[in-house]
Write a protein that holds these residues in place. Structure first.
Motif, PDB file in Angstrom:
ATOM      1  N   LYS A  38     -11.011  15.551  -2.123  1.00 43.85           N
ATOM      2  CA  LYS A  38     -10.899  15.695  -3.571  1.00 43.85           C
ATOM      3  C   LYS A  38      -9.790  14.798  -4.128  1.00 43.85           C
ATOM      4  N   ILE A  39      -8.901  14.362  -3.249  1.00 46.56           N
ATOM      5  CA  ILE A  39      -7.788  13.503  -3.647  1.00 46.56           C
ATOM      6  C   ILE A  39      -8.209  12.038  -3.637  1.00 46.56           C
ATOM      7  N   THR A  40      -8.859  11.619  -2.531  1.00 49.58           N
ATOM      8  CA  THR A  40      -9.295  10.228  -2.372  1.00 49.58           C
ATOM      9  C   THR A  40     -10.375  10.152  -1.300  1.00 49.58           C
ATOM     10  N   THR A  41     -11.182   9.104  -1.384  1.00 46.78           N
ATOM     11  CA  THR A  41     -12.188   8.871  -0.337  1.00 46.78           C
ATOM     12  C   THR A  41     -11.616   8.017   0.790  1.00 46.78           C
ATOM     13  N   GLN A  42     -10.424   7.472   0.574  1.00 50.68           N
ATOM     14  CA  GLN A  42      -9.796   6.613   1.577  1.00 50.68           C
ATOM     15  C   GLN A  42      -9.019   7.467   2.575  1.00 50.68           C
ATOM     16  N   ILE A  43      -9.775   8.114   3.473  1.00 49.23           N
ATOM     17  CA  ILE A  43      -9.210   9.040   4.451  1.00 49.23           C
ATOM     18  C   ILE A  43      -9.617   8.617   5.849  1.00 49.23           C
ATOM     19  N   GLU A  44      -8.656   8.592   6.745  1.00 40.53           N
ATOM     20  CA  GLU A  44      -8.941   8.335   8.154  1.00 40.53           C
ATOM     21  C   GLU A  44      -8.431   9.519   8.967  1.00 40.53           C
ATOM     22  N   ALA A  45      -9.327  10.156   9.686  1.00 40.48           N
ATOM     23  CA  ALA A  45      -8.940  11.292  10.519  1.00 40.48           C
ATOM     24  C   ALA A  45      -8.131  10.795  11.704  1.00 40.48           C
ATOM     25  N   GLY A  46      -6.938  11.374  11.899  1.00 36.40           N
ATOM     26  CA  GLY A  46      -6.144  11.050  13.073  1.00 36.40           C
ATOM     27  C   GLY A  46      -6.543  11.928  14.240  1.00 36.40           C
ATOM     28  N   SER A  47      -6.883  13.176  13.923  1.00 36.65           N
ATOM     29  CA  SER A  47      -7.382  14.153  14.887  1.00 36.65           C
ATOM     30  C   SER A  47      -7.897  15.325  14.068  1.00 36.65           C
ATOM     31  N   ILE A  48      -8.110  16.449  14.713  1.00 36.93           N
ATOM     32  CA  ILE A  48      -8.646  17.619  14.024  1.00 36.93           C
ATOM     33  C   ILE A  48      -7.682  18.161  12.979  1.00 36.93           C
ATOM     34  N   ASP A  49      -6.386  17.834  13.119  1.00 36.12           N
ATOM     35  CA  ASP A  49      -5.370  18.439  12.248  1.00 36.12           C
ATOM     36  C   ASP A  49      -4.453  17.422  11.564  1.00 36.12           C
ATOM     37  N   GLU A  50      -4.863  16.177  11.506  1.00 32.91           N
ATOM     38  CA  GLU A  50      -4.024  15.190  10.822  1.00 32.91           C
ATOM     39  C   GLU A  50      -4.880  14.099  10.217  1.00 32.91           C
ATOM     40  N   LEU A 107     -12.056  22.693   6.177  1.00 31.23           N
ATOM     41  CA  LEU A 107     -11.456  23.035   4.878  1.00 31.23           C
ATOM     42  C   LEU A 107     -10.354  22.039   4.519  1.00 31.23           C
ATOM     43  N   PHE A 108      -9.566  21.673   5.516  1.00 32.30           N
ATOM     44  CA  PHE A 108      -8.472  20.710   5.343  1.00 32.30           C
ATOM     45  C   PHE A 108      -9.001  19.372   4.829  1.00 32.30           C
ATOM     46  N   PHE A 109     -10.006  18.825   5.509  1.00 26.64           N
ATOM     47  CA  PHE A 109     -10.530  17.519   5.118  1.00 26.64           C
ATOM     48  C   PHE A 109     -11.334  17.583   3.821  1.00 26.64           C
ATOM     49  N   SER A 110     -12.000  18.700   3.578  1.00 27.47           N
ATOM     50  CA  SER A 110     -12.746  18.849   2.315  1.00 27.47           C
ATOM     51  C   SER A 110     -11.804  18.804   1.126  1.00 27.47           C
ATOM     52  N   PHE A 111     -10.644  19.420   1.273  1.00 28.66           N
ATOM     53  CA  PHE A 111      -9.659  19.378   0.195  1.00 28.66           C
ATOM     54  C   PHE A 111      -9.130  17.955  -0.009  1.00 28.66           C
ATOM     55  N   ARG A 161       0.838  -1.191   0.000  1.00 21.90           N
ATOM     56  CA  ARG A 161       0.000   0.000   0.000  1.00 21.90           C
ATOM     57  C   ARG A 161       0.880   1.250   0.000  1.00 21.90           C
ATOM     58  N   ILE A 162       0.316   2.353  -0.435  1.00 22.94           N
ATOM     59  CA  ILE A 162       0.989   3.647  -0.360  1.00 22.94           C
ATOM     60  C   ILE A 162       0.147   4.525   0.554  1.00 22.94           C
ATOM     61  N   ILE A 163       0.689   4.791   1.740  1.00 18.84           N
ATOM     62  CA  ILE A 163      -0.040   5.534   2.766  1.00 18.84           C
ATOM     63  C   ILE A 163       0.625   6.892   2.988  1.00 18.84           C
ATOM     64  N   PHE A 164      -0.204   7.941   2.997  1.00 18.37           N
ATOM     65  CA  PHE A 164       0.255   9.285   3.361  1.00 18.37           C
ATOM     66  C   PHE A 164      -0.212   9.594   4.782  1.00 18.37           C
ATOM     67  N   HIS A 165       0.659  10.189   5.564  1.00 15.69           N
ATOM     68  CA  HIS A 165       0.219  10.822   6.812  1.00 15.69           C
ATOM     69  C   HIS A 165       0.469  12.312   6.667  1.00 15.69           C
ATOM     70  N   ILE A 166      -0.599  13.095   6.821  1.00 15.15           N
ATOM     71  CA  ILE A 166      -0.518  14.549   6.636  1.00 15.15           C
ATOM     72  C   ILE A 166      -0.838  15.224   7.959  1.00 15.15           C
ATOM     73  N   ASP A 167       0.080  16.037   8.418  1.00 16.26           N
ATOM     74  CA  ASP A 167      -0.055  16.690   9.721  1.00 16.26           C
ATOM     75  C   ASP A 167       0.108  18.194   9.544  1.00 16.26           C
ATOM     76  N   ILE A 168      -0.885  18.968  10.010  1.00 21.15           N
ATOM     77  CA  ILE A 168      -0.770  20.430   9.944  1.00 21.15           C
ATOM     78  C   ILE A 168       0.176  20.885  11.045  1.00 21.15           C
ATOM     79  N   ASN A 169       1.199  21.631  10.679  1.00 20.93           N
ATOM     80  CA  ASN A 169       2.208  22.077  11.638  1.00 20.93           C
ATOM     81  C   ASN A 169       1.651  23.167  12.559  1.00 20.93           C
TER      82      ASN A 169
END
Length: 404
Positions: free
Chosen positions: A96-108, A89-93, A5-13
């Motif tokens: 648009k990339i993929t529906t395979q999204i898991e929220a880690g918290s409010i900012d990741e 706004l973060f999650f709405s964007f 799998r190719i997994i991204f973890h995105i964290d707002i600094n």
């Protein structure tokens, strides 16, 4: 053969601080901290800007201690509505990339971009996500790219702010193992001390630790197996878009009549909640691969922290082992607690997962067989005499734990 799998973890600094800079651009370049600005300066800092961090100011530090490091800090009152707006706004964007999204918290968030990456180069995709979030939404982010969630999470922490890091399994001996053990996701302050006391100072030393009995006595058997697997780059933690849906979780919480500071009393409440959650799982023939705790303080600041497991569980003893560890890691001493909660998710059919439990080279097969026999005996007794004849869980007797 299943491809990796190719997994991204995105964290707002510095998320809260970043939102405040968007809200008031005059604060840019200044050492700000997001916290309640009480007269005694005893509030906990929720988020320091990177300018404040340059002075050694950290999240969860008391405001008065931060002033000792920098008397020019600007204390900004938290605005939860503002943070929620930018989180949406973060999650709405990302949707648009993929529906395979898991929220880690409010900012990741974790994204499974395996299918998307068939049409777009993963690195270019990561660069597009990062640049768009920064230029269009003014949200600085760090991204980790890896074959599972744990490695992706570790990768995103390697370059902050505005970093992109790829972490492959074949590279963990060079990029992951040299890191200090406290840098490992899932290892907090108290676990860090416990591991160092038995000679584990780096992630690599944990990955290759041979005294499993000592490790299990130190941090518990369930937690031990999960951490060793992670340290070796092994995790089957799939991205689950329904992770926090009500239907896919079982939880219980309690609001105290008065704010509590007595940790023994708080833990007793957590044990009671754990028993309830465990009973609900067992009655529904379910097991959980994620165990979590919720804490709300007297200022109504709420945190939720969870631990993912390689093998699902539903027994109260195993669940509370993790709950207590999470509490010890994340409870700030002398904090008044208003509410506590226990939650479980990533649920699966207990009857099916039992047959496919992953026994690794670290498992004691004899002990596993004994436990299975005990469960069968309990099941037979309950079938003959009723479900209430025997119950497994945590009971309080003269302040000590007893298993019945």
């Amino acid at each position: 053969m299943q491809t990796s799998r190719i997994i991204f973890h995105i964290d707002i600094n510095a998320f809260y601080a970043a939102c405040e800079l968007i809200n008031d651009p005059s604060l840019k370049g200044k050492p700000i901290v997001v916290a309640h600005n009480d007269v005694l300066r005893k509030s906990i800092i929720l988020s320091p800007s990177y300018e404040a961090r340059a002075y050694g100011i950290k999240t969860t530090m008391l405001v008065r201690d931060a002033y000792n490091l920098c008397d020019k800090i600007i204390v900004v009152e938290p605005k939860m509505d503002l943070y929620q707006k930018h989180s949406e706004l973060f999650f709405s964007f990302l949707e648009k990339i993929t529906t395979q999204i898991e929220a880690g918290s409010i900012d990741e968030a974790f994204l499974d971009v395996t299918e998307v990456a068939k049409k777009s180069d993963p690195i270019r995709l990561a660069q597009f996500i990062q640049s768009t979030l920064y230029n269009k939404y003014q949200l600085p982010t760090s991204l980790g790219i890896a074959p599972n969630k744990f490695l992706a999470k570790m990768a995103s922490n390697m370059k902050k702010p505005l970093g992109i890091t790829i972490l492959r399994k074949r590279e963990i001996d060079k990029l992951l193992w040299p890191l200090e053990i406290n840098k490992m996701y899932g290892v907090g302050k108290k676990t860090n001390l416990k591991l160092r006391n038995i000679g584990i100072n780096t992630i690599g030393e944990l990955a290759n630790y041979s005294n499993l009995n000592l490790l299990e006595k130190t941090i518990g058997p369930t937690f031990s197996k999960t951490l060793i697997a992670w340290a070796n780059g092994v995790a089957d933690d799939i991205v689950d878009p329904t992770k926090y849906d009500e239907i896919s979780s079982i939880s219980n919480s309690h609001t105290f009549d008065h704010d509590q500071i007595d940790t023994l009393f708080i833990k007793k409440s957590l044990k009671s909640l754990t028993n309830t959650v465990s009973n609900r799982l067992i009655k529904r023939d379910l097991k959980a691969k994620t165990i979590g705790i919720t804490l709300r303080d007297s200022n109504f600041h709420t945190i939720s922290r969870s631990q993912s497991l390689n093998n699902p569980i539903n027994e109260a003893l195993e669940i509370y082992e993790i709950i207590e560890e999470l509490f010890d890691e994340h409870y700030e001493e002398n904090t008044l607690i208003r509410l506590v909660g226990v939650f479980t998710n990533r649920l699966s059919d207990a009857n099916k997962v039992e047959d496919f439990q992953q026994l690794s080279i670290f498992d004691n097969l004899t002990e596993a067989e004994k436990e299975n026999k005990i469960k069968n005996i309990l099941s037979n007794v309950q079938t003959r005499f009723g479900d209430d004849i025997i119950k497994k869980g945590y009971y309080e007797y003269k302040g000590e734990k007893e298993k019945k």
